[in-house]
Design a protein around this motif. Structure first.
Motif, mmCIF file in Angstrom:
data_model
loop_
_atom_site.group_PDB
_atom_site.id
_atom_site.type_symbol
_atom_site.label_atom_id
_atom_site.label_comp_id
_atom_site.label_asym_id
_atom_site.label_seq_id
_atom_site.Cartn_x
_atom_site.Cartn_y
_atom_site.Cartn_z
ATOM 1 N N LEU A 42 -4.533 6.112 -1.453
ATOM 2 C CA LEU A 42 -3.574 5.046 -1.700
ATOM 3 C C LEU A 42 -3.597 4.022 -0.574
ATOM 4 C CD1 LEU A 42 -0.541 7.216 -2.918
ATOM 5 C CD2 LEU A 42 -2.365 6.182 -4.277
ATOM 6 N N ILE A 43 -3.650 4.501 0.663
ATOM 7 C CA ILE A 43 -3.694 3.587 1.815
ATOM 8 C C ILE A 43 -4.989 2.782 1.798
ATOM 9 C CG2 ILE A 43 -3.689 3.470 4.334
ATOM 10 C CD1 ILE A 43 -2.028 6.033 4.349
ATOM 11 N N TYR A 44 -6.084 3.436 1.421
ATOM 12 C CA TYR A 44 -7.375 2.742 1.376
ATOM 13 C C TYR A 44 -7.381 1.647 0.307
ATOM 14 C CZ TYR A 44 -12.429 2.110 1.299
ATOM 15 O OH TYR A 44 -13.691 1.569 1.365
ATOM 16 N N ALA A 45 -6.824 1.952 -0.863
ATOM 17 C CA ALA A 45 -6.748 0.947 -1.938
ATOM 18 C C ALA A 45 -5.848 -0.212 -1.530
ATOM 19 C CB ALA A 45 -6.230 1.596 -3.220
ATOM 20 N N PHE A 46 -4.769 0.064 -0.837
ATOM 21 C CA PHE A 46 -3.870 -0.990 -0.373
ATOM 22 C C PHE A 46 -4.574 -1.904 0.621
ATOM 23 C CE2 PHE A 46 -0.702 -2.649 2.597
ATOM 24 C CZ PHE A 46 0.201 -3.235 1.729
ATOM 25 N N ASN A 47 -5.328 -1.342 1.547
ATOM 26 C CA ASN A 47 -6.047 -2.150 2.524
ATOM 27 C C ASN A 47 -7.162 -2.959 1.879
ATOM 28 O OD1 ASN A 47 -5.407 -1.524 5.666
ATOM 29 N ND2 ASN A 47 -4.910 0.264 4.422
ATOM 30 N N ASN A 48 -7.843 -2.388 0.904
ATOM 31 C CA ASN A 48 -8.927 -3.109 0.229
ATOM 32 C C ASN A 48 -8.428 -4.357 -0.480
ATOM 33 O OD1 ASN A 48 -10.921 -1.426 1.057
ATOM 34 N ND2 ASN A 48 -11.231 -0.408 -0.902
ATOM 35 N N ALA A 49 -7.210 -4.308 -0.994
ATOM 36 C CA ALA A 49 -6.672 -5.458 -1.721
ATOM 37 C C ALA A 49 -6.492 -6.673 -0.824
ATOM 38 C CB ALA A 49 -5.343 -5.082 -2.366
ATOM 39 N N PHE A 50 -6.369 -6.487 0.479
ATOM 40 C CA PHE A 50 -6.146 -7.591 1.415
ATOM 41 C C PHE A 50 -7.364 -7.870 2.285
ATOM 42 C CE2 PHE A 50 -1.989 -5.807 0.442
ATOM 43 C CZ PHE A 50 -1.267 -6.932 0.110
ATOM 44 N N LYS A 51 -8.507 -7.267 1.961
ATOM 45 C CA LYS A 51 -9.725 -7.503 2.737
ATOM 46 C C LYS A 51 -10.483 -8.704 2.187
ATOM 47 C CE LYS A 51 -10.702 -2.740 4.181
ATOM 48 N NZ LYS A 51 -11.648 -1.605 4.053
ATOM 49 N N PRO A 52 -10.996 -9.565 3.057
ATOM 50 C CA PRO A 52 -11.917 -10.612 2.572
ATOM 51 C C PRO A 52 -13.237 -9.985 2.141
ATOM 52 C CG PRO A 52 -11.748 -10.663 4.965
ATOM 53 C CD PRO A 52 -10.731 -9.667 4.498
ATOM 54 N N LEU A 53 -14.081 -10.758 1.475
ATOM 55 C CA LEU A 53 -15.320 -10.209 0.934
ATOM 56 C C LEU A 53 -16.230 -9.637 2.008
ATOM 57 C CD1 LEU A 53 -16.288 -12.747 -1.882
ATOM 58 C CD2 LEU A 53 -15.516 -10.390 -2.132
ATOM 59 N N GLU A 55 -15.455 -8.098 4.693
ATOM 60 C CA GLU A 55 -14.996 -6.774 5.101
ATOM 61 C C GLU A 55 -15.185 -5.746 3.993
ATOM 62 O OE1 GLU A 55 -11.275 -6.291 7.073
ATOM 63 O OE2 GLU A 55 -11.329 -8.289 7.957
ATOM 64 N N LEU A 56 -15.145 -6.194 2.743
ATOM 65 C CA LEU A 56 -15.345 -5.255 1.643
ATOM 66 C C LEU A 56 -16.764 -4.705 1.604
ATOM 67 C CD1 LEU A 56 -13.386 -6.966 -1.278
ATOM 68 C CD2 LEU A 56 -12.850 -4.777 -0.219
ATOM 69 N N PHE A 57 -17.737 -5.517 2.053
ATOM 70 C CA PHE A 57 -19.143 -5.111 1.980
ATOM 71 C C PHE A 57 -19.723 -4.758 3.342
ATOM 72 C CE2 PHE A 57 -18.529 -7.769 -1.788
ATOM 73 C CZ PHE A 57 -18.975 -6.900 -2.766
ATOM 74 N N ILE A 58 -18.889 -4.648 4.369
ATOM 75 C CA ILE A 58 -19.386 -4.294 5.686
ATOM 76 C C ILE A 58 -19.826 -2.825 5.697
ATOM 77 C CG2 ILE A 58 -17.162 -3.523 6.604
ATOM 78 C CD1 ILE A 58 -17.897 -4.845 9.234
ATOM 79 N N PHE A 59 -20.871 -2.539 6.476
ATOM 80 C CA PHE A 59 -21.364 -1.157 6.595
ATOM 81 C C PHE A 59 -21.512 -0.798 8.064
ATOM 82 C CE2 PHE A 59 -24.503 2.214 6.797
ATOM 83 C CZ PHE A 59 -24.057 3.072 5.806
ATOM 84 N N PRO A 60 -20.979 0.332 8.464
ATOM 85 C CA PRO A 60 -20.203 1.294 7.667
ATOM 86 C C PRO A 60 -18.833 0.733 7.303
ATOM 87 C CG PRO A 60 -20.172 1.922 9.973
ATOM 88 C CD PRO A 60 -21.119 0.761 9.868
ATOM 89 N N PRO A 61 -18.279 1.124 6.177
ATOM 90 C CA PRO A 61 -16.998 0.554 5.732
ATOM 91 C C PRO A 61 -15.858 0.900 6.680
ATOM 92 C CG PRO A 61 -17.615 2.448 4.392
ATOM 93 C CD PRO A 61 -18.798 2.149 5.255
ATOM 94 N N LYS A 62 -14.961 -0.047 6.831
ATOM 95 C CA LYS A 62 -13.781 0.139 7.673
ATOM 96 C C LYS A 62 -12.594 0.544 6.799
ATOM 97 C CE LYS A 62 -16.131 -1.131 11.259
ATOM 98 N NZ LYS A 62 -16.540 -0.124 12.269
ATOM 99 N N PHE A 63 -11.823 1.504 7.297
ATOM 100 C CA PHE A 63 -10.691 2.008 6.523
ATOM 101 C C PHE A 63 -9.560 0.991 6.472
ATOM 102 C CE2 PHE A 63 -6.868 4.490 5.737
ATOM 103 C CZ PHE A 63 -7.273 5.308 4.697
#
Length: 293
Positions: A42-53, A55-63
């Motif tokens: 749930l916390i991960y989905a909440f953070n993803n909703a406010f990430k710019p593109l 950050e969404l595709f950065i590797f390794p992914p940030k929580f």
């Protein structure tokens, strides 16, 4: 003497159940650890909703999000604004299906469970056996017969094709009957002696005392209807629910990844909020519903 011995045994048993403070702290830490583990998605989905593109595709992914932005939600509004069916229409369709379907299911299950739980009439056991037997069948097994029935009734491509079958969810009837059987008959007989009719007993005595049951049904049924996309029953775009429209948006590829994250948060927030509110009421009512004859 026998009664005194029994009381002493009960007292010794209760004494054994008392936990020390270190054990209670340890249990609290274990439960907190499991709770935090369950909250990670749930916390991960909440953070993803406010990430710019980026950050969404950065590797390794940030929580956690580093540079929070509302661009994903703005893009969602812009995409829905270009649609020939407004976003408010999808919201209205979902609201109609969810509210009417959930309320109808709770009401129908409660009214059907009351006579099965408190009265014995010819065929009552056979009816309840059929309800229990229906729990064995997956919704995929009954999909074709359900579609045929809706087609014969002329309800295909209407909200009734989703609402009416949801009202006949067999688990609701089973759960309500089991709860109503725990109500003492003396309480219902006292209401009858006071001159209350069956409808008055049902609404003023039975339903308040089985509040945990219908709140549980609310928690179970609401997310199912909230997340429906119309399936094979609704074809008209103006009758489609919100989930269908948001699913179509997320099919836009990588460019819609941020919008998809915002969509996931929107679909998740409403059921979780309802669950949190209803859960507190269920726990509070459960603690005071241990009635015995």
């Amino acid at each position: 003497m026998t009664l005194i011995r029994k009381r002493k045994r009960i007292f010794r048993f209760q004494k054994k159940l008392n936990r020390s403070l270190p054990v209670s702290i340890l249990l609290f830490m274990i439960l907190a650890l499991f709770g935090a583990f369950m909250a990670i998605p749930l916390i991960y989905a909440f953070n993803n909703a406010f990430k710019p593109l980026d950050e969404l595709f950065i590797f390794p992914p940030k929580f956690f999000v580093r540079n929070p932005t509302f661009d994903n939600f703005f893009d969602l509004v812009a995409v829905m604004g270009d649609s020939w069916v407004p976003l408010s229409r999808y919201f209205a369709n979902t609201f109609i299906i969810t509210v009417i379907g959930t309320a109808g299911h709770v009401l129908l299950a409660s009214m059907a469970a009351y006579p099965l739980a408190k009265y014995r009439f010819p065929g009552s056991r056979a009816i309840f056996s059929m309800v229990v037997l229906s729990l064995m069948f997956s919704p995929h097994v009954t999909a074709i017969p359900n579609y045929m029935v809706m087609s014969l009734l002329g309800w295909i491509n209407t909200h009734a094709s989703i609402i009416i079958p949801s009202m006949a969810f067999p688990l609701g009837l089973f759960l309500m009957k089991q709860f109503m059987e725990q109500l003492p008959d003396a309480m219902l007989e006292a209401a009858k002696m006071d001159g209350a009719s069956e409808y008055r007993i049902f609404w003023s005595v039975v339903m308040p005392n089985v509040k945990p049951a219908w709140l549980t049904l609310l928690i179970l049924q609401f997310p199912v209807l909230w997340g429906t996309n119309g399936g094979d029953f609704i074809y008209s775009e103006q009758l489609k629910p919100l989930n269908y429209a948001l699913e179509q948006i997320t099919l836009g590829g990588i460019a819609r990844a941020g919008v998809g994250a915002a969509v996931a948060l929107i679909l998740m927030v409403v059921p979780i909020t309802l669950f949190i509110i209803s859960q507190s009421n269920v726990i509070q009512t459960m603690s005071s519903s241990g009635m015995k004859d």
